[in-house]
Enzyme design. Structure first.
Site, short mmCIF file in Angstrom:
data_model
loop_
_atom_site.label_atom_id
_atom_site.label_comp_id
_atom_site.label_asym_id
_atom_site.label_seq_id
_atom_site.Cartn_x
_atom_site.Cartn_y
_atom_site.Cartn_z
CG HIS A 17 -0.31 0.01 2.39
ND1 HIS A 17 0.02 0.92 2.98
CD2 HIS A 17 -0.36 -1.26 3.57
CE1 HIS A 17 0.56 0.82 4.41
NE2 HIS A 17 0.16 -0.54 4.53
CG HIS A 20 4.13 -1.13 2.32
ND1 HIS A 20 3.12 -1.85 1.99
CD2 HIS A 20 4.66 -1.59 3.48
CE1 HIS A 20 2.56 -2.47 2.94
NE2 HIS A 20 3.54 -2.36 4.05
CB CYS A 143 0.21 -5.55 20.00
SG CYS A 143 1.31 -4.67 18.53
CG HIS A 146 -0.32 -5.09 14.94
ND1 HIS A 146 0.94 -5.34 15.03
CD2 HIS A 146 -0.68 -5.43 13.44
CE1 HIS A 146 1.70 -5.05 13.85
NE2 HIS A 146 0.78 -4.91 13.25
CE LYS A 339 2.19 1.78 10.33
NZ LYS A 339 2.64 0.56 10.80
N1 MSP Z 1 9.60 -6.61 7.51
C1 MSP Z 1 9.81 -5.53 8.46
C2 MSP Z 1 10.93 -4.89 8.24
C3 MSP Z 1 12.23 -5.46 8.11
S1 MSP Z 1 13.57 -4.39 7.83
C4 MSP Z 1 14.97 -5.53 8.11
C5 MSP Z 1 8.30 -4.64 8.65
N2 MSP Z 1 7.77 -4.79 7.32
S2 MSP Z 1 6.50 -3.96 6.98
O1 MSP Z 1 6.00 -4.29 5.62
O2 MSP Z 1 5.51 -4.05 7.98
O3 MSP Z 1 6.61 -2.44 7.11
C6 MSP Z 1 7.64 -1.97 6.43
C7 MSP Z 1 7.91 -0.40 6.26
O4 MSP Z 1 6.72 0.17 5.82
C8 MSP Z 1 8.16 -0.27 7.83
O5 MSP Z 1 9.15 1.16 7.70
C9 MSP Z 1 6.67 0.62 8.06
O6 MSP Z 1 7.17 1.92 8.91
C10 MSP Z 1 6.44 1.28 6.65
N3 MSP Z 1 5.09 1.60 6.82
C11 MSP Z 1 3.87 0.72 6.51
N4 MSP Z 1 2.98 1.45 6.84
C12 MSP Z 1 3.19 2.71 6.78
C13 MSP Z 1 2.44 4.11 6.86
N5 MSP Z 1 1.20 4.31 6.98
N6 MSP Z 1 3.06 5.15 6.84
C14 MSP Z 1 4.46 5.32 6.49
N7 MSP Z 1 5.20 4.13 6.65
C15 MSP Z 1 4.52 2.80 6.98
O7 MSP Z 1 8.22 -3.98 9.41
#
Ligand code: MSP
Length: 545
Positions: A17, A20, A143, A146, A339
């Site tokens: 999304h 990411h 958590c 979550h 978020k």
């Molecule tokens: N797999 C782990 C990271 C391992 S790195 C060695 C993880 N994955 S994640 O898919 O959950 O998140 C990846 C990144 O996306 C994180 O930095 C997270 O902060 C970012 N984001 C996910 N949703 C977000 C928002 N709504 N806004 C900004 N960034 C966000 O964590």
């Protein structure tokens, strides 16, 4: 100079999304800036495929973790070209080459005496794949990210002796104040360490989906250690027959979201020390993209969901509606912001935005709307507004107007015209200032510096009114100077905007007849082509949607 930038690797439990896409685009902006500087850039992104979050999602969908990983990794990979992302490699942690390297490095950590067998008991969030410390547990043993009940886990496993790095980490934080940027996240990491470090689980016995522990086949490595190591392992196999570690390690920037600070700012440097590897130069921590709470979200869920992993309450607006306990519709005025996340169901699909507005507009909007490093709301309406007022009216229009005037009044050529000294003065030092901000990943501040000049050029058009000068043959030299200065100003802002708006700036520079992208050519008056080709008419850069 080598420059190595990474994004977190994304969990493949769901499709990507906008949250990411955000980190990935930020890393791309940085990578493009460094290429403009002439650096030798390596830009890594990828997917985190092991561990409980993925195993649980696969179970829910009635499929295998590998199948789910293949499907969603392909979606993450497919997102790169439409976003104009120029990553040099895409790592997948289920790649056997990564797995072998993880085994090799963690065996070295064990040989160095930092691994022991023990029994873990404590609270665990299966969605974060995180063992929570006391300070990280929300009310009712939930958590904080979550909002699900934490599980009490008791397990025989191998531990990583994190506590032995208490002093080295304290030293790191006192010697390198720019190790974590921006400063408030540096302070947060430092105070986490100051609370006293406990050893952490390095392996899991109850899980099968992971990298097998070479010295005990009954265990897999805890997913965070497997995942963090991607930043190092990728360099060993990204280029066939070449080990890039010597060339690119240590990384210059790991870009991460604030929810994964503990792993990167505490576990990661300790693990690297234990493995006798150099530490990265900087972590840059960004905030969350916020979006309205899903329909029906009341006071409690919305307010709680806005609290980050660090217990840091994100901006929550529309408190009145939430306080009254009224149901809040997504997007309704006054809806609480939280978020953006798949589990809350308030995500924006980056493919949708790109289809409507184009990748450049998305890239621009994200760093203009939300200061990089802080939380901030994003919305479809916000995209539309910035697209029209800033990209189309301020920048696109400026470009079309200037080019059209040069074509109309001088057949597209301005040989030997003098540049306006006063305007040149207002651009003095701009490229250095922007480069300095970009070097520190201060993307929004850099964009603001550039945009002030876009606005200045629009005012200059109005002040000097070339259409009036064109009516008076005696003002021919003056007209040429005004036009040439506008072309040069436009060229300079366009070179500086290139990391944010790669496709439109390329088109614009081509029609200015000056395609040079290097930062060395960015100062006002420094275009390298002595005699640029004639300016060519340009279709609107940001047409009406
Ligand atoms: N797999 C782990 C990271 C391992 S790195 C060695 C993880 N994955 S994640 O898919 O959950 O998140 C990846 C990144 O996306 C994180 O930095 C997270 O902060 C970012 N984001 C996910 N949703 C977000 C928002 N709504 N806004 C900004 N960034 C966000 O964590």
């Amino acid at each position: 100079m080598p420059f190595y930038v990474t994004t977190p690797i994304y969990y493949v439990n769901a499709a990507p999304h906008l949250g990411h896409a955000y980190t990935t685009i930020a890393a791309d902006v940085l990578a493009r800036h460094m290429r403009q500087r002439g650096e030798d850039v390596f830009f890594l992104t990828g997917t985190d495929e092991h561990g409980e979050p993925v195993a649980l999602a696969a179970e829910r969908e009635g499929t295998t973790p590998q199948e789910l990983a293949d499907r969603n990794a392909a979606r993450f990979q497919a997102l790169m070209p439409p976003l104009e992302v120029t990553n040099d490699f895409f790592i997948r942690t289920s790649d056997p080459r990564h797995e072998r390297k993880v085994q090799e490095i963690l065996s070295r950590v064990r040989d160095n005496g930092y691994v022991y067998e023990g029994k873990y008991s404590g609270w665990y969030c299966p969605r974060c794949a995180d063992f929570k410390t006391e300070a990280e547990i929300a009310e009712g043993n939930t958590c904080p990210i979550h909002h699900i009940p934490l599980l009490w886990e008791e397990e025989e496993n191998y531990f990583f002796a994190l506590s032995r790095f208490q002093e080295p980490l304290e030293r790191l934080y006192s010697e390198r104040p720019d190790f974590v940027l921006p400063a408030h996240h540096f302070n947060e990491a430092r105070s986490f360490i100051a609370q006293g470090l406990q050893d952490v689980s390095l392996t899991r016995k109850t899980l099968r989906w992971g990298v097998r522990v070479p010295w005990d086949a009954g265990h897999v490595f805890y997913v965070w250690f497997d995942a963090l190591l991607n930043y190092v392992t990728a360099l060993s196999f990204a280029r066939e027959g070449e080990d890039l570690l010597g060339r690119f390690w240590p990384a210059d920037f790991h870009l991460i979201g604030k929810d994964i600070l503990k792993f990167h700012a505490v576990f990661w440097p300790a693990l690297l020390m234990a493995a006798e590897l150099e530490l990265p130069r900087h972590l840059f921590v960004h905030g969350f993209l916020l979006s309205p709470a899903p329909e029906g979200a009341g006071e409690d869920s919305a307010a709680q969901a806005a609290v980050g992993a660090d217990g840091d309450p994100a901006a929550v607006e529309g408190g009145a509606a939430a306080e009254a306990g009224a149901p809040v519709e997504a997007g309704a005025p006054g809806a609480a912001l939280e978020k953006m996340s798949k589990s809350r169901g308030n995500v924006i699909d980056p493919f949708d935005i790109v289809d409507t507005f184009g990748a450049d507009a998305l890239r621009y909007y994200l760093f203009r709307e939300v200061t990089f490093g802080q939380d901030g709301p994003v919305s479809q309406a916000g995209f539309a507004a910035r697209y029209e007022t800033e990209l189309a009216n301020e920048y696109g229009n400026l470009a079309s107007r200037v080019i059209a005037m040069v074509v109309r009044y001088r057949d597209g050529r301005l040989p030997g015209a003098e540049l306006d000294n006063e305007l040149a003065g207002e651009f003095l030092g701009l490229h250095e200032r922007v480069a300095e901000l970009m070097d520190g990943a201060r993307l929004s501040a850099a964009l603001e510096e550039i945009w002030q000049r876009v606005r200045r050029l629009n005012r200059y058009v109005e002040e000097r009114a070339p259409w009036q000068l064109a009516r008076d043959p005696e003002q021919a030299a003056e007209l040429e100077s005004v036009l040439a200065s506008l072309v040069e100003g436009l060229r300079v802002v366009t070179v500086l905007l290139a990391p944010f708006l790669p496709a439109s700036t390329e088109r614009l520079l081509a029609s200015l007849g000056r395609p040079e992208l290097a930062l060395a050519a960015a100062p006002f008056g420094a275009a390298t082509e002595a005699e640029p080709g004639p300016l060519a008419e340009l279709a609107p850069l940001f047409p009406k949607v």
